[in-house]
Design an enzyme around this catalytic site. Structure first.
Site, PDB file in Angstrom:
ATOM      1  N   HIS A  75      -1.430   1.422  -4.273  1.00 63.23           N
ATOM      2  CA  HIS A  75      -1.753   2.841  -4.131  1.00 63.23           C
ATOM      3  C   HIS A  75      -0.792   3.731  -4.902  1.00 63.23           C
ATOM      4  CE1 HIS A  75      -4.019   1.820  -0.144  1.00 63.23           C
ATOM      5  NE2 HIS A  75      -4.700   1.467  -1.228  1.00 63.23           N
ATOM      6  N   ILE A 126       8.343  -4.444  13.694  1.00 63.99           N
ATOM      7  CA  ILE A 126       8.572  -5.168  12.431  1.00 63.99           C
ATOM      8  C   ILE A 126      10.056  -5.478  12.239  1.00 63.99           C
ATOM      9  CG2 ILE A 126       8.522  -4.916   9.906  1.00 63.99           C
ATOM     10  CD1 ILE A 126       5.952  -3.149  10.420  1.00 63.99           C
ATOM     11  N   GLN A 157       0.850  -1.202   0.000  1.00 71.21           N
ATOM     12  CA  GLN A 157       0.000   0.000   0.000  1.00 71.21           C
ATOM     13  C   GLN A 157       0.884   1.249   0.000  1.00 71.21           C
ATOM     14  OE1 GLN A 157      -3.634  -0.696   2.876  1.00 71.21           O
ATOM     15  NE2 GLN A 157      -1.830  -1.714   3.716  1.00 71.21           N
TER      16      GLN A 157
HETATM   17  N1  APR Z   1       6.527  -2.083  13.912  1.00 61.03           N
HETATM   18  C1  APR Z   1       5.290  -2.638  13.916  1.00 61.03           C
HETATM   19  N2  APR Z   1       4.162  -1.960  13.585  1.00 61.03           N
HETATM   20  C2  APR Z   1       4.294  -0.659  13.257  1.00 61.03           C
HETATM   21  C3  APR Z   1       5.539   0.003  13.240  1.00 61.03           C
HETATM   22  C4  APR Z   1       6.687  -0.772  13.591  1.00 61.03           C
HETATM   23  N3  APR Z   1       7.915  -0.255  13.598  1.00 61.03           N
HETATM   24  N4  APR Z   1       5.326   1.303  12.876  1.00 61.03           N
HETATM   25  C5  APR Z   1       3.999   1.443  12.697  1.00 61.03           C
HETATM   26  N5  APR Z   1       3.377   0.276  12.917  1.00 61.03           N
HETATM   27  C6  APR Z   1       1.951  -0.034  12.741  1.00 61.03           C
HETATM   28  C7  APR Z   1       1.006   0.984  13.369  1.00 61.03           C
HETATM   29  O1  APR Z   1       0.706   0.634  14.704  1.00 61.03           O
HETATM   30  C8  APR Z   1      -0.219   0.861  12.457  1.00 61.03           C
HETATM   31  O2  APR Z   1      -1.163  -0.073  12.968  1.00 61.03           O
HETATM   32  O3  APR Z   1       1.703   0.031  11.352  1.00 61.03           O
HETATM   33  C9  APR Z   1       0.322   0.339  11.124  1.00 61.03           C
HETATM   34  C10 APR Z   1       0.242   1.378  10.013  1.00 61.03           C
HETATM   35  O4  APR Z   1      -1.127   1.612   9.770  1.00 61.03           O
HETATM   36  P1  APR Z   1      -1.572   2.895   8.929  1.00 61.03           P
HETATM   37  O5  APR Z   1      -0.864   4.097   9.443  1.00 61.03           O
HETATM   38  O6  APR Z   1      -3.082   2.883   8.906  1.00 61.03           O
HETATM   39  O7  APR Z   1      -1.007   2.620   7.471  1.00 61.03           O
HETATM   40  P2  APR Z   1      -1.611   1.668   6.356  1.00 61.03           P
HETATM   41  O8  APR Z   1      -2.322   0.502   6.964  1.00 61.03           O
HETATM   42  O9  APR Z   1      -0.522   1.387   5.416  1.00 61.03           O
HETATM   43  O10 APR Z   1      -2.685   2.644   5.650  1.00 61.03           O
HETATM   44  C11 APR Z   1      -3.357   2.120   4.532  1.00 61.03           C
HETATM   45  O11 APR Z   1      -4.418   4.265   4.206  1.00 61.03           O
HETATM   46  O12 APR Z   1      -4.238   6.575   4.220  1.00 61.03           O
HETATM   47  C12 APR Z   1      -4.294   5.450   3.405  1.00 61.03           C
HETATM   48  O13 APR Z   1      -3.416   5.225   1.244  1.00 61.03           O
HETATM   49  C13 APR Z   1      -3.039   5.301   2.604  1.00 61.03           C
HETATM   50  O14 APR Z   1      -1.853   3.283   1.979  1.00 61.03           O
HETATM   51  C14 APR Z   1      -2.456   3.983   3.062  1.00 61.03           C
HETATM   52  C15 APR Z   1      -3.661   3.247   3.578  1.00 61.03           C
END
Ligand code: APR
Length: 257
Positions: A124, A240, A104
């Site tokens: 995306h 991660i 994404q």
């Molecule tokens: N280790 C583990 N988890 C992590 C870490 C890390 N270092 N950093 C962040 N996270 C987790 C956060 O807790 C969160 O649950 O990663 C997740 C990221 O979620 P989002 O911020 O919602 O991102 P994503 O799921 O990629 O969003 C999907 O939403 O806004 C739109 O188009 C945009 O592609 C994006 C889509």
């Protein structure tokens, strides 16, 4: 042995036992690189409401604001490099253990970590270049930014079309070929690993569920709970980079493009 190590061992056993592995990545993969995710507390993305694609098309002021925000964010992560998660997935793909990476993310870090285009599926789009919405011509951001900062107006193409970052905005149609490839990979895999995504944005978040419904094992690596945790065979509620670093090729073997 601590829980995190035990969980990472269980993930490794799933990967080694699988015949076909798909990785599905979200913004959490890039946070250790300095790229903010979208929904963690304090994320700069929470400051503004996203500009819907229909507004981008209709309103020149919305287009200019969209470009202003984009260039501001580009400055935030101008020199970022792939993190342990990217490098681990690139190494697993290079070993043939991962057949497809559905992302994404728009930050181009999978490409910079050496994942080939035939393995990577960008749902995306990609924010490292722009495209004309009419003729499809690619526009490089450096030139686009120069024009924008000189005029303050959203750039347009020589054909007269609207130029937009090559990302998929809310309200914009999903890329047909990427969706087709993602569905095919999801239905062909027997292990689907969702990494660093809150799994709340559809249709992308439908792929982990589809894999599970289709009989694949589902593993989730994420700091926070997700709506699919109860359906996962393994949930690693942790960092991660820590969970995946065992797959990172030693620096002397890393192959950045
Ligand atoms: N280790 C583990 N988890 C992590 C870490 C890390 N270092 N950093 C962040 N996270 C987790 C956060 O807790 C969160 O649950 O990663 C997740 C990221 O979620 P989002 O911020 O919602 O991102 P994503 O799921 O990629 O969003 C999907 O939403 O806004 C739109 O188009 C945009 O592609 C994006 C889509």
């Amino acid at each position: 042995m601590d829980d995190a190590r035990e969980a990472a061992d269980r993930l490794e056993a799933l990967i080694e036992a699988a015949g076909s592995v798909v990785a599905f990545t979200g913004a959490g993969l890039s946070t250790e690189c300095g790229v903010p995710d979208f929904r963690s507390p304090g994320s700069p993305w929470l400051t503004n409401m996203p500009i819907d694609f229909s507004d981008f098309l209709r309103d020149p002021a919305a287009r200019a604001e969209s470009w202003r925000r984009k260039f501001a964010m580009d400055d935030v992560y101008r020199d970022v490099a792939p993190g342990r998660g990217h490098r681990a997935l690139a190494a697993l793909a290079a070993r043939g253990k991962i057949g497809a990476i559905i992302t994404q993310n728009i930050d181009n870090l999978h490409q910079l970590s050496g994942v080939p285009d035939e393995t990577l599926i960008e749902l995306h789009g990609n924010g490292s270049y722009a495209r004309c919405l009419s003729c499809g011509m690619r526009h490089e951001l450096a030139e686009t930014r120069r024009a924008f900062e000189a005029s303050g107006e959203a750039p347009s193409c020589a054909c007269g079309g609207i130029v937009k970052s090559a990302t998929i905005s809310f309200g914009q149609a999903m890329p047909v070929e990427a969706m087709r490839r993602a569905q095919a990979a999801t239905l062909a895999c027997d292990l689907f690993i969702a990494i660093g995504s809150s799994l709340v944005v559809h249709p992308a978040a439908g792929f982990p569920a589809l894999a599970r419904q289709n009989g694949a094992k589902l593993a989730i690596v994420n700091r926070e709970p997700t709506p699919l945790d109860s359906r996962a065979d393994l949930v690693i509620r942790g960092d991660i980079g820590d969970a995946l670093e065992r797959y990172v090729a030693p620096a002397n073997q890393a192959h950045f493009r």
